[in-house]
Design an enzyme around this catalytic site. Structure first.
Site, short mmCIF file in Angstrom:
data_model
loop_
_atom_site.label_atom_id
_atom_site.label_comp_id
_atom_site.label_asym_id
_atom_site.label_seq_id
_atom_site.Cartn_x
_atom_site.Cartn_y
_atom_site.Cartn_z
N HIS A 40 0.84 -1.20 0.00
CA HIS A 40 0.00 0.00 0.00
C HIS A 40 0.88 1.26 0.00
O HIS A 40 0.71 2.17 -0.82
CB HIS A 40 -0.90 -0.05 1.25
CG HIS A 40 -1.67 1.20 1.52
ND1 HIS A 40 -3.03 1.28 1.32
CD2 HIS A 40 -1.29 2.42 1.95
CE1 HIS A 40 -3.43 2.50 1.63
NE2 HIS A 40 -2.39 3.21 2.02
N GLU A 41 1.86 1.28 0.89
CA GLU A 41 2.73 2.46 1.01
C GLU A 41 3.61 2.65 -0.22
O GLU A 41 3.88 3.77 -0.62
CB GLU A 41 3.61 2.35 2.26
CG GLU A 41 2.91 2.70 3.54
CD GLU A 41 2.06 3.95 3.43
OE1 GLU A 41 2.58 5.01 3.05
OE2 GLU A 41 0.86 3.86 3.70
ZN LIG Z 1 -2.10 5.19 2.44
#
Ligand SMILES: [Zn+2]
Length: 279
Positions: A40-41
């Protein structure tokens, strides 16, 4: 590769969650959460790099993370929105990866269901309009489009605090004994408070960036202000990514270059307290 991938830091709360997961025999689930948050990051960070932003590091939190950006930079709104959306977008395709992994012996229905649940929980939670979650940051960017910088910041954080309060009430009613919920609640509450405290500093940085001459403004804001208004109050009416023209109420020929005024203010060329004295 080192240029593309920023430094990755793990927040102490995440270490705590990892330790708790290991001790309670939920190591597999903890590893999954770690991978989901990391991908996600990376979605945020790589999109930011694609736009040429300076991403200092990625900090992983138990419910998402923060891609730390060089705060001296300012970016167009569309880039900010895309960088924010790029994180949750990863959680849209990740379930497909889990389906594909079902073809391998180490990935059964139990693993798939756990992965699916964690991924979706992170996706939905992260989209809540609460700072510093992606939904909260997105709300902040939308407010910056509509309101002056300082007001937008304050409104976004107030809105976050109210939304967090609601989240707290719902958690209390549904899962009063969930320690995780309360750790996250406290963490976010502290994050909002800390962010509120640094608004004056962020505001100075915003003004410095505006007056740096490195920005390409996407909009022009014409402000009418009373002559006796203090310069600092006038600057508080400034918008992000905008050039500013000022006009003093009752003095039709009084047009001032708003950005030039900030520049003079920082250089010490403008000793005036009120806007009329700058004419
Ligand atoms: Zn995020």
């Amino acid at each position: 590769m080192t240029k593309l991938l920023p430094k990755i830091k793990i927040h102490p709360v995440f270490w705590l969650v990892i330790a708790a997961g290991t001790l309670t025999g939920h190591l597999w689930g903890t590893v999954m959460a770690f991978v989901i948050v990391l991908i996600h990051e990376l979605g945020h960070a790589l999109t930011a790099r694609l736009f040429g932003w300076n991403v200092l590091e990625i900090e992983l939190l138990p419910f998402g993370g923060v891609a730390k950006i060089d705060e001296r930079e300012t970016h167009p709104f569309y880039q900010e929105c895309l960088v924010l959306i790029a994180g949750p977008l990863q959680n849209v395709w990740l379930p497909l990866l889990s389906y594909a992994l079902l073809n391998f012996p180490f990935w059964g229905m139990n693993e798939h269901n756990l992965f699916f649940m964690q991924n979706n929980a992170l996706l939905l939670f992260n989209l809540l309009p609460i700072w510093p979650l992606d939904g909260g940051r997105l709300t902040h960017v939308l407010m910056e489009m509509v309101y002056p910088y300082k007001l937008a910041y304050r409104r976004a954080l107030c809105f976050s605090a109210i939304a967090l309060g609601l989240f707290g009430v719902i958690s209390l009613l549904l899962y009063p004994f969930s320690i995780n919920s309360w750790i996250i609640f406290s963490f976010i509450l502290v994050a909002i408070y800390k962010e509120w405290r640094v608004i004056p500093l962020r505001f100075i940085r915003f003004l410095l960036a505006l007056s740096s001459g490195k920005q390409r403004f996407v909009r022009l804001k014409k402000l009418s202000v009373p002559g006796e208004m203090l310069l600092t109050e006038v600057f508080a009416m400034y918008y992000k990514n905008a050039d500013h023209r000022l006009r003093i109420i009752g003095e039709p020929k009084s047009e001032l270059d708003g950005i030039g005024l900030v520049r003079d203010y920082f250089k010490g060329d403008c000793e005036a307290a009120t806007i009329r004295e700058c004419l």
